[in-house]
Structure formats: C-alpha cells, structure tokens
Design an enzyme around this catalytic site. Structure first.
Site, short mmCIF file in Angstrom:
data_model
loop_
_atom_site.label_atom_id
_atom_site.label_comp_id
_atom_site.label_asym_id
_atom_site.label_seq_id
_atom_site.Cartn_x
_atom_site.Cartn_y
_atom_site.Cartn_z
N GLY A 57 23.64 -20.05 -3.68
CA GLY A 57 23.32 -18.62 -3.71
C GLY A 57 24.01 -17.89 -4.84
N SER A 202 32.67 -14.23 7.69
CA SER A 202 32.52 -12.78 7.69
C SER A 202 33.41 -12.18 8.77
CB SER A 202 31.05 -12.41 7.97
OG SER A 202 30.91 -11.04 8.31
N TYR A 225 23.57 -13.96 13.33
CA TYR A 225 24.40 -13.85 12.12
C TYR A 225 25.86 -14.11 12.45
CZ TYR A 225 26.61 -12.02 7.93
OH TYR A 225 27.39 -11.89 6.80
#
Length: 384
Positions: A57, A202, A225
């Site tokens: 990414g 995260s 997520y």
C-alpha cells in the site's frame, strides 16, 4: 478478552480531543523553551544500505512516506500496490525525489503489483519477487482500508482480507527468505542481523474482538476494522514467540505492530461528499501528516529496541497510559506502548495460536477450491 465495546469510543475519543487541545500548545511552548525534547527521528544515513524492503500500500499516504524514508536510508524498496498506474507513477516520483535530494546511499524504488484482495494475487507477487530478488530484509505490512465493500474474490470480507488475511499469507510465503537472510548475516551481532516485519495496527484495536470467523465471512459486521487491527498485534506476537523459540536456530526475525496515529491520508477518501470539505479542515488542524505517521514504521524497521517492545505509536502518553492519550495528542515521533491484550497468563498466546489456525484454514479452503497446494509444513514451521 479485555477490549472495550465499540460504543465506548464515542465516550473515550472526546477525551482524546480534549487532551489534544490542552496538551499540544503546552508541549509546543515547552519545546520552544527546550524543556521538552523535539520528536524522535529514526537513525538517518546509510543505515539500510544494500537492504531490500517491501512496503504494501505504498502508492499513497503513510505507506508512500514510509517507503521514501527507507529509500533515503539506502534501501531498495519494493512498492507493493494493486493499481499499476498509481504504482508506476509513485516509483518515478520517489526515485526523482531521491535524485533531487542528491542521495548517494544507493536507495531506489521498484513497483510490483500486489493484490491483497486474493490469495492467488499474493502468491503471484511472492513468486515474482522470489525470481527477481531471492532475499528480503524488511517487510512492512502497511496496506489497509476502513470500509468493507463486499466480498473478496475468495469469498471473504474485503476489509478483513486486505487488512489482515492477505498480509498473513504474504508473510507466511516470505518468512523463509527472511530466515535465510539472517543466516547469511550470521557474522553480525543479533540486532544487526535481524530481519524486520512491521504490521500496521491502530488505536481502534482497543475496541476490537476475537470473533475472526465472523469477520471473515460477514460483510455487515460493525467491528471488522477493529478486529483486523487486533489480529495484526496478535500476529506480531506469534512471529516474535516463534523467533524466541528458534533464536539459537538462527530464526532472526523481529516483528513490531505500529499505530501510525490519526493521519490525514487517502484512507479517508470515502468520507461522504457532503462533509468532506469540513472534515478536511478538521484533519489539517488535528491529524498528523503522513510524514509524521510513518515514523513508527520507519523506527520499527531500523531502530533497536528492548526485547519486550512489540508496539509503537506516535503520541505522548503520560505515565504510559494508553487511553485516551493514544487517540490524539503531542507528536513525539515514536514511543513504545503495551497494547490491549489479555493479561491472564497464556491467554494472548492462546488467542494468537487460534488466529493462526483460523487463518490457515481460510487459506487452505481457497487453495483447495482452486486446486492449489497448501504449504502446511512451511506454515507450521514458521508461525505456530
């Protein structure tokens, strides 16, 4: 599991914003007075000369700036991206930036197509990488998305596949190369000869769960997520536990999970159009820039840390307390933190083993459908 329920973020995040409003001006003044040190920056210079890295990414946002920083330190960086047009444009842009900067450490960038949506796409990338390079020093599992969008070609939730399962397969395929790299560098000390695997997590891992089978198969799950970010932390734990067992056998791989912070990046591109201008102003005022958000990943790739450090994040944490201070706050570059996993003896390791089993079962199902071969022996040896 010790995670907060997802609704708790509605209560905790405003306290993070309040901490930001109070602390950032104070720390800024103290930095001007040289009472508080500036943000930490990972070692510069040719510290990664002649090394090979993959950053997934890496055509935008944190991944792009991570790749740039590795290249500035002399690394050959493979830009693992799905979109050929964007990937090749990023390759040209970053190589041009190094040339303009006058870097003479030998770093450069090469685009290779990597589709984390499918196991076949990951396997194809790995086969091509092996043919072209045959060794790997640093793997940064950076790619991610924060919306689902349906099922992957393999029949699993796209968000969970891109954020975790595709990276699991990528790492599973490449770990033998990284072990071989350690043996080749056996004349160096342990820290210098370690290969590095960096997994993007995260702050949302605090609100995750361990219902991985549900998140693989249910595209309407509200917590996918957060759960994918818990998965990256437990995956890091699995790699390090295996490395400790095999240390005398020259396993030589060190893994970190990192929180880049709240970053103004392309991951927010699907914010509703009606609020996008207002949200962009909010991000410019509050969020980190990608050049800041990449610092934990770069540090994990090239700095030395005590053996018990497995998680890095970019904010000032008073007394090491995670929430609400990991939400927003004064930027410090990178700092270790203990992630939110079960403190009950053996519970986190048991969860990590269960995650590996579920991941391998999911991959085996895809390979069986496609008539592929599951490398059961290799995965047992590396990840269990």
């Amino acid at each position: 599991p010790p995670y907060y329920p997802s609704w708790a973020s509605i209560i905790i995040f405003p306290f993070g914003f309040l901490w930001f409003v109070i602390s950032v001006p104070i720390v800024g003044i103290l930095r001007l007075l040289r009472v508080v040190p500036p943000p930490r920056v990972p070692r510069k210079g040719p510290v990664l000369r002649d090394q090979i890295a993959i950053v997934t990414g890496s055509n935008c946002g944190v991944g792009k700036l991570t790749a740039l920083e590795l290249g500035r330190r002399g690394c050959t960086v493979i830009l693992g991206c799905r979109d050929p047009e964007k990937g090749k444009a990023t390759e040209m842009e970053l190589n041009s930036m190094l040339k303009t900067e006058g870097s003479n450490y030998g770093g450069h960038f090469v685009y290779m197509r990597l589709d984390l949506n499918s196991i076949a796409g990951v396997d194809k990338f790995c086969q091509e990488f092996l043919k072209r390079y045959g060794r790997l020093d640093i793997l940064i599992n950076n790619a991610g998305r924060n919306t689902s969008g349906g099922l992957s070609p393999d029949g699993y939730d796209i968000m969970f596949t891109v954020n975790y399962l595709g990276h699991f397969r990528l790492t599973q395929n490449l770990m033998p190369l990284m072990r071989a790299r350690h043996r080749q560098n056996d004349g160096l000390n342990q820290k210098e000869s370690e290969a590095r695997i960096v997994n993007l997590s995260s702050v949302m891992h605090h609100f995750g769960d361990e219902e991985w089978t549900k998140h693989l198969n249910d595209t309407n799950s509200a917590n996918t997520y957060s759960s994918s970010k818990v998965s990256m932390i437990l995956f890091t734990r699995t790699i390090n536990n295996r490395s400790k067992i095999m240390e005398k056998g020259h396993h030589g791989i060190r893994s970190f999970s990192v929180n880049p912070g709240a970053v103004r990046s392309e991951i927010w591109r699907k914010v509703p159009e009606a609020i996008k201008p207002l949200y962009d102003i909010f991000m410019r005022l509050i969020y980190l820039e990608p050049s800041q958000g990449c610092m934990p990943s770069v540090a994990a790739a090239c700095e030395n840390f005590p053996k018990d450090v497995e998680y890095l994040q970019p904010y000032l944490l008073p007394y090491g307390i995670a929430l609400p201070f990991e939400v927003l706050g004064p930027f410090v570059g990178y700092a270790p933190m203990v992630p939110r996993l079960s403190s009950e003896k053996g519970a986190a390791d048991a969860a990590a083993r269960r995650l590996v089993q579920i991941s391998e079962t999911a991959i085996k199902a895809v390979l069986d459908r496609e008539g592929g071969v599951s490398d059961k022996k290799g995965s047992d040896d590396e990840l269990k």
